[in-house]
Design a protein around this motif. Structure first.
Motif, PDB file in Angstrom:
ATOM      1  N   LYS A   1     -14.410   7.095 -56.595  1.00 40.16           N
ATOM      2  CA  LYS A   1     -15.667   6.407 -56.281  1.00 40.16           C
ATOM      3  C   LYS A   1     -15.471   4.900 -56.123  1.00 40.16           C
ATOM      4  N   VAL A   2     -14.395   4.392 -56.685  1.00 44.41           N
ATOM      5  CA  VAL A   2     -14.105   2.964 -56.585  1.00 44.41           C
ATOM      6  C   VAL A   2     -13.251   2.663 -55.360  1.00 44.41           C
ATOM      7  N   VAL A   3     -12.248   3.492 -55.116  1.00 43.28           N
ATOM      8  CA  VAL A   3     -11.296   3.184 -54.049  1.00 43.28           C
ATOM      9  C   VAL A   3     -11.812   3.566 -52.666  1.00 43.28           C
ATOM     10  N   ILE A   4     -12.664   4.582 -52.562  1.00 43.47           N
ATOM     11  CA  ILE A   4     -13.146   5.010 -51.244  1.00 43.47           C
ATOM     12  C   ILE A   4     -13.890   3.894 -50.510  1.00 43.47           C
ATOM     13  N   PRO A   5     -14.803   3.153 -51.161  1.00 42.52           N
ATOM     14  CA  PRO A   5     -15.454   2.049 -50.441  1.00 42.52           C
ATOM     15  C   PRO A   5     -14.472   0.975 -49.975  1.00 42.52           C
ATOM     16  N   LEU A   6     -13.367   0.794 -50.694  1.00 43.92           N
ATOM     17  CA  LEU A   6     -12.359  -0.179 -50.279  1.00 43.92           C
ATOM     18  C   LEU A   6     -11.620   0.306 -49.040  1.00 43.92           C
ATOM     19  N   LEU A   7     -11.247   1.576 -49.033  1.00 47.20           N
ATOM     20  CA  LEU A   7     -10.516   2.138 -47.904  1.00 47.20           C
ATOM     21  C   LEU A   7     -11.377   2.204 -46.646  1.00 47.20           C
ATOM     22  N   ALA A   8     -12.661   2.473 -46.824  1.00 35.34           N
ATOM     23  CA  ALA A   8     -13.553   2.669 -45.681  1.00 35.34           C
ATOM     24  C   ALA A   8     -14.305   1.402 -45.287  1.00 35.34           C
TER      25      ALA A   8
ATOM     26  N   TYR B   1     -20.334   7.170 -42.617  1.00 35.73           N
ATOM     27  CA  TYR B   1     -19.938   8.565 -42.816  1.00 35.73           C
ATOM     28  C   TYR B   1     -18.474   8.717 -43.190  1.00 35.73           C
ATOM     29  N   ASN B   2     -17.676   7.666 -42.975  1.00 39.45           N
ATOM     30  CA  ASN B   2     -16.270   7.759 -43.370  1.00 39.45           C
ATOM     31  C   ASN B   2     -16.122   7.872 -44.883  1.00 39.45           C
ATOM     32  N   ARG B   3     -17.072   7.297 -45.615  1.00 33.14           N
ATOM     33  CA  ARG B   3     -17.035   7.449 -47.078  1.00 33.14           C
ATOM     34  C   ARG B   3     -17.226   8.913 -47.460  1.00 33.14           C
ATOM     35  N   ILE B   4     -18.111   9.581 -46.746  1.00 37.70           N
ATOM     36  CA  ILE B   4     -18.340  11.005 -47.017  1.00 37.70           C
ATOM     37  C   ILE B   4     -17.100  11.813 -46.675  1.00 37.70           C
ATOM     38  N   LEU B   5     -16.495  11.524 -45.522  1.00 40.89           N
ATOM     39  CA  LEU B   5     -15.294  12.244 -45.112  1.00 40.89           C
ATOM     40  C   LEU B   5     -14.156  12.048 -46.114  1.00 40.89           C
ATOM     41  N   LEU B   6     -13.984  10.813 -46.577  1.00 39.68           N
ATOM     42  CA  LEU B   6     -12.932  10.547 -47.555  1.00 39.68           C
ATOM     43  C   LEU B   6     -13.213  11.255 -48.874  1.00 39.68           C
ATOM     44  N   SER B   7     -14.468  11.300 -49.269  1.00 40.31           N
ATOM     45  CA  SER B   7     -14.828  11.987 -50.514  1.00 40.31           C
ATOM     46  C   SER B   7     -14.500  13.469 -50.441  1.00 40.31           C
ATOM     47  N   LEU B   8     -14.809  14.077 -49.309  1.00 39.09           N
ATOM     48  CA  LEU B   8     -14.570  15.515 -49.143  1.00 39.09           C
ATOM     49  C   LEU B   8     -13.086  15.853 -49.098  1.00 39.09           C
ATOM     50  N   ALA B   9     -12.305  14.927 -48.564  1.00 41.71           N
ATOM     51  CA  ALA B   9     -10.872  15.201 -48.386  1.00 41.71           C
ATOM     52  C   ALA B   9     -10.005  14.381 -49.344  1.00 41.71           C
ATOM     53  N   PHE B  10     -10.604  13.890 -50.442  1.00 40.52           N
ATOM     54  CA  PHE B  10      -9.888  12.892 -51.239  1.00 40.52           C
ATOM     55  C   PHE B  10      -8.611  13.429 -51.890  1.00 40.52           C
ATOM     56  N   SER B  11      -8.604  14.656 -52.327  1.00 41.09           N
ATOM     57  CA  SER B  11      -7.393  15.176 -52.968  1.00 41.09           C
ATOM     58  C   SER B  11      -6.212  15.139 -52.004  1.00 41.09           C
TER      59      SER B  11
ATOM     60  N   GLN C   1     -12.222 -10.716 -32.268  1.00 38.85           N
ATOM     61  CA  GLN C   1     -13.032  -9.590 -32.707  1.00 38.85           C
ATOM     62  C   GLN C   1     -12.135  -8.607 -33.450  1.00 38.85           C
ATOM     63  N   THR C   2     -12.727  -7.859 -34.349  1.00 31.96           N
ATOM     64  CA  THR C   2     -11.954  -6.903 -35.131  1.00 31.96           C
ATOM     65  C   THR C   2     -12.346  -5.478 -34.785  1.00 31.96           C
ATOM     66  N   VAL C   3     -11.375  -4.601 -34.864  1.00 36.78           N
ATOM     67  CA  VAL C   3     -11.602  -3.159 -34.796  1.00 36.78           C
ATOM     68  C   VAL C   3     -11.162  -2.614 -36.147  1.00 36.78           C
ATOM     69  N   ASN C   4     -12.128  -2.233 -36.963  1.00 34.90           N
ATOM     70  CA  ASN C   4     -11.835  -1.767 -38.314  1.00 34.90           C
ATOM     71  C   ASN C   4     -11.539  -0.273 -38.294  1.00 34.90           C
ATOM     72  N   LEU C   5     -10.396   0.084 -38.809  1.00 34.95           N
ATOM     73  CA  LEU C   5      -9.918   1.455 -38.751  1.00 34.95           C
ATOM     74  C   LEU C   5      -9.893   2.089 -40.133  1.00 34.95           C
ATOM     75  N   LEU C   6      -9.958   3.398 -40.143  1.00 38.69           N
ATOM     76  CA  LEU C   6      -9.868   4.151 -41.395  1.00 38.69           C
ATOM     77  C   LEU C   6      -8.432   4.612 -41.580  1.00 38.69           C
ATOM     78  N   PRO C   7      -7.817   4.327 -42.726  1.00 36.71           N
ATOM     79  CA  PRO C   7      -6.440   4.785 -42.956  1.00 36.71           C
ATOM     80  C   PRO C   7      -6.317   6.286 -42.713  1.00 36.71           C
ATOM     81  N   GLY C   8      -5.287   6.650 -41.993  1.00 34.34           N
ATOM     82  CA  GLY C   8      -5.072   8.050 -41.635  1.00 34.34           C
ATOM     83  C   GLY C   8      -5.566   8.322 -40.235  1.00 34.34           C
ATOM     84  N   GLN C   9      -6.842   8.080 -40.005  1.00 32.43           N
ATOM     85  CA  GLN C   9      -7.402   8.265 -38.674  1.00 32.43           C
ATOM     86  C   GLN C   9      -6.917   7.199 -37.692  1.00 32.43           C
ATOM     87  N   HIS C  10      -6.335   6.130 -38.217  1.00 33.70           N
ATOM     88  CA  HIS C  10      -5.885   5.036 -37.363  1.00 33.70           C
ATOM     89  C   HIS C  10      -4.663   5.381 -36.533  1.00 33.70           C
ATOM     90  N   VAL C  11      -3.904   6.379 -36.961  1.00 36.95           N
ATOM     91  CA  VAL C  11      -2.591   6.638 -36.369  1.00 36.95           C
ATOM     92  C   VAL C  11      -2.672   6.832 -34.860  1.00 36.95           C
TER      93      VAL C  11
END
Length: 245
Positions: A120-127, A133-143, A29-39
């Motif tokens: 808009k291209v890289v966020i779906p790959l990262l998330a 909702y992680n896509r939204i969080l990444l969009s808001l904090a993308f800079s 089984q996999t646990v998919n993590l969001l880069p940054g929040q995974h730490v």
């Protein structure tokens, strides 16, 4: 006890482990993590490095793609990824180390340099594989995400150009070898082939890879142009991937 793989879907080092598990027919089984929040999640498991992939099984915690492949061959010897011949083992080990140290970082640096310019291209790959909702969080904090990733991986135009040269050299070498024989080392499929084709898989975007690859028109133009030039050279690697994945 279940086998659990902690991963980023986009990570080519995680693809290396996924492929090995699938090749051996191991249920996991996999646990998919969001880069940054995974730490925090990973450090609770390892108390050390925060990098993925991390595999847990029967109380064992193994971190890093190469160590995980070692563990899988030892614990699940069916369909071995390493031959018994010591000479071939040494050659495979050399290839794996070279590709882990050169191909993996080079591809990551080169691709992210350009893709981070297209949120808009890289966020779906990262998330990929994580809650919507992680896509939204990444969009808001993308800079801030862009700043951290570039600093952590030392990504800039100079390192991207150097990485492109590294990729060209490695792909040419691998392509020439695969045109002469079906496997990188010896006469059987090994972890050398998994390493080569998984770490470079984002360049030919296989459907088995669990991310939403962008349509060609959305790929940054420098990447489109280079991939178009390299397509004939990448074809032998893509073929090995499709035949064995």
């Amino acid at each position: 006890m279940a086998i659990t793989l902690y991963q980023f879907c986009i990570s080519h080092y995680c693809e290396k482990v996924r492929w090995a598990l699938d090749y051996k027919g191991i249920q996991y089984q996999t646990v998919n993590l969001l880069p940054g929040q995974h730490v925090q999640r990973i450090r609770k498991l390892t108390s050390a490095e925060s990098s993925v992939p991390v595999l847990t099984h029967d109380g064992e915690i193994i971190q890093g793609s190469s160590l995980i492949l070692d563990y899988l061959d030892k614990t699940f010897p069916e369909r071995p990824l390493m031959p018994k011949d010591p000479t071939l083992q040494s050659e495979i080990g050399n290839w794996e180390q070279k590709l882990d140290e050169q191909a993996g970082p080079a591809l990551r640096t080169w691709m992210y340099h350009y893709f981070l310019q297209r949120p808009k291209v890289v966020i779906p790959l990262l998330a990929a594989g994580t809650p919507f909702y992680n896509r939204i969080l990444l969009s808001l904090a993308f800079s801030r995400v862009d700043e951290i990733m570039r600093k952590w991986m030392q990504i800039n135009q100079k390192t991207a150009d150097a990485s492109q040269t590294t990729l060209e050299d490695l792909i040419s070498e691998l392509s020439a070898l695969y045109q002469q024989r079906p496997f990188l080392v010896g006469n059987q499929f090994t972890r050398a082939d998994i390493t080569a084709c998984s770490l470079l898989a984002p360049l030919f975007q296989p459907s088995q890879y669990p991310v939403p690859w962008p349509k060609p028109a959305k790929i940054p133009k420098p990447v489109q142009s280079w991939l178009s030039q390299q397509q004939p050279t990448l074809e032998p690697l893509a073929t090995v991937y499709q035949q064995n994945r």
